[in-house]
Design a protein around this motif. Structure first.
Motif, PDB file in Angstrom:
ATOM      1  N   GLY A  58       0.835  -1.192   0.000  1.00 18.45           N
ATOM      2  CA  GLY A  58       0.000   0.000   0.000  1.00 18.45           C
ATOM      3  C   GLY A  58       0.868   1.240   0.000  1.00 18.45           C
ATOM      4  O   GLY A  58       2.098   1.158   0.105  1.00 18.45           O
ATOM      5  N   ALA A  60       0.703   5.756   1.054  1.00 15.78           N
ATOM      6  CA  ALA A  60      -0.064   6.867   1.612  1.00 15.78           C
ATOM      7  C   ALA A  60       0.787   8.121   1.573  1.00 15.78           C
ATOM      8  O   ALA A  60       2.020   8.051   1.592  1.00 15.78           O
ATOM      9  N   ARG A  78      -4.922   2.433   7.865  1.00 10.76           N
ATOM     10  CA  ARG A  78      -4.276   1.587   6.834  1.00 10.76           C
ATOM     11  C   ARG A  78      -3.658   0.341   7.445  1.00 10.76           C
ATOM     12  O   ARG A  78      -2.690  -0.201   6.908  1.00 10.76           O
ATOM     13  N   GLU A  81      -2.914  -2.910   5.317  1.00 13.03           N
ATOM     14  CA  GLU A  81      -1.806  -2.788   4.349  1.00 13.03           C
ATOM     15  C   GLU A  81      -0.458  -2.762   5.064  1.00 13.03           C
ATOM     16  O   GLU A  81       0.530  -3.290   4.577  1.00 13.03           O
TER      17      GLU A  81
END
Lengths: 232, 292
Positions: A58, A60, A78, A81
């Protein structure tokens, strides 16, 4: 603003060796402004890592990674992830990398070098944690900087002067290397301490001329005398 | 003959210390050197010990060479950048100095010039590595030397630490120093054979000679002071009590030093006696320890 630039991709890949899956974290603050860790750079890094066969669990972008409370609240959403990742690759300045490393249990790899603007960055929270050395060491030290935490700025381990965990220079200052040891032990990465760190390239700490030319330094250098007199 | 020969031949090595004075008076250093000559394998020359400005270790080591006593030239990273360190090392080689001890160096605030700028351009591991590169014929930037060095590279390690983290850090750094080029170690002062035994269980496997540090006590007050203020030094309570109860404290301190040497002898490859002002008593310690 704290200026950062991405480390060479080969160095980043080297630091991720042994990690099958990685979570990429960018910063919407200074790193986005410098083009080292904003949304486009994070997406580009994701594509390049996947091109090398790395699994990216993932990504961010948080504004601002230097604020631990923000990092904790944004990453909280999150969790799945992050749990799928072996480590985090953080594209931001040394202050941000240290803040992230302090609030996650997984190993944190710096993806950028923080470079000097010659002191022209203004006030910045946590700036004392990063010397803007231009060659970030945080990958080997568990996200704790030996240049700012060790009084002597030693890069290959403790000097032997600590007493009861405190620095020989001040009984109020913890031994930076004991902190680094504990952090590396907690992430199962003590083997990092065994790597020889070569002498540091201190010329990389000097601000580059092309950046000074865009800062207040340049205005001062070229301004005519304020009293109207001829400069001799 | 000197330190390298003693260790190469597997003899139990003995080193002592010559501390340069603040000033140009070398009479005391010569007196100590003449007294130690023939009784020890080498004498360390301290480099601005405790960050107090004095006559230099390079010049004093060179004087010892002329006097026929093998010096161990101590070199710290505190006061010189990589250019000065390497240049001083080239100077040391041409002056006949072969043993060099790489140290980090106490912070300037310990000494008599507390406002001094601390350097630490290299650390002790990098300094050992720099010497190895110079032995191979290169400076640390990779430029070839016109005539290489032949240093017997030494480093230091602290067997006693008051936290587990510090102990592990010491052991790991010792291994790094060996990989960087260190070929012998001298330790911080030891007063407890069981503490040293624990350390040697780790260090003994590394295959590099270790000289255990010995500082003779002058009083129980000195022992308590070191326990409070000197990192890596731990004098056990029973030793402090023995000193406190002794009528002739100086003699008892020498006896304890000799007893320690006997206890440590089977665990290591030599001893390094740091007499700190009692250098003239070193032959007496060696006699009591059965090493003369």
């Amino acid at each position: 603003m704290i200026r950062s630039e991405q480390k060479p991709f080969e160095e980043i890949l080297g630091s991720l060796e042994g990690d099958e899956s990685v979570f990429i974290l960018g910063c919407g603050g200074c790193a986005a402004a410098c083009g080292s860790g904003g949304e486009p750079e994070v997406l580009d890094m994701r594509a390049r890592l996947e091109g090398q066969g790395k699994s990216v669990s993932g990504h961010a972008v948080v504004d601002f990674l230097c604020q631990k409370a923000l990092v904790i609240s944004r990453l909280g959403a999150r969790r799945a992830e992050l749990e799928a990742a072996d480590s985090l690759l953080v594209l931001t300045c040394g202050v941000g990398v240290q803040a992230v490393a302090a609030v996650v249990a997984r190993p944190v790899h710096p993806g950028c070098n923080t470079v000097s603007l010659g002191g022209a960055k203004g006030e910045w929270q946590g700036a004392e944690r990063c010397l803007e050395c231009g060659d970030c060491l945080l990958d080997a030290t568990g996200g704790l900087c030996p240049l700012t935490l060790c009084s002597k700025g030693l890069t290959n381990g403790a000097c032997g002067g600590a007493k009861r965990g405190m620095c020989e220079v001040s009984e109020h200052r913890p031994c930076g290397w004991e902190l680094i040891y504990k952090r590396l032990a907690s992430t199962g990465r003590l083997e990092k301490l065994r790597t020889f760190v070569p002498p540091k390239a201190y010329d990389r700490m000097r601000p580059r001329a092309e950046w000074l030319a865009t800062s207040v330094w340049d205005i001062e250098a070229h301004a005519p005398p304020a009293d109207g007199a001829e400069r001799r | 003959m000197g330190l390298r020969d003693a260790l190469d031949e597997g003899r139990f090595a003995v080193t002592a210390e010559v501390g340069p004075l603040k000033g140009t008076d070398t009479a005391e250093a010569f007196e100590v050197a003449d007294l130690l000559k023939g009784k020890v394998d080498a004498a360390n020359v301290t480099d601005q010990q405790s960050a107090v400005m004095r006559l230099g270790s390079l010049a004093t080591s060179s004087l010892l060479v002329g006097r026929g006593l093998d010096p161990v030239y101590q070199l710290t990273c505190r006061d010189r950048n990589r250019i000065a360190l390497q240049s001083d090392l080239l100077s040391a080689h041409v002056l006949g100095i072969r043993n060099v001890l790489a140290l980090t160096g106490d912070f300037p605030t310990f000494g008599d010039h507390p406002d001094a700028k601390a350097v630490y351009d290299l650390d002790s591991v990098q300094l050992a590595w720099a010497m190895r590169r110079m032995n191979e014929g290169y400076d640390i930037s990779g430029h070839e030397l016109e005539g290489k060095t032949d240093f017997f590279i030494g480093a230091v390690v602290t067997p006693y630490t008051d936290t587990e983290e510090a102990f592990e850090l010491q052991c790991i750094k010792m291994e790094k120093k060996i990989e960087a080029g260190a070929r012998f170690f001298q330790t911080q002062a030891v007063y407890d054979a069981t503490v040293f035994e624990r350390f040697m269980k780790r260090a003994g496997k590394l295959g590099v000679p270790v000289l255990a540090g010995i500082i003779p006590l002058r009083s129980d007050k000195m022992a308590r002071y070191m326990n409070r203020n000197v990192a890596g030094v731990y004098v056990p309570d029973d030793v402090i009590a023995e000193m406190a109860g002794a009528e002739k404290k100086m003699s008892r301190g020498l006896e304890i030093a000799a007893r320690l040497i006997k206890e440590l002898r089977s665990m290591c490859q030599g001893v390094h006696i740091m007499a700190i002002g009692m250098e003239k008593k070193v032959p007496e310690i060696l006699e009591l320890a059965g090493l003369s």
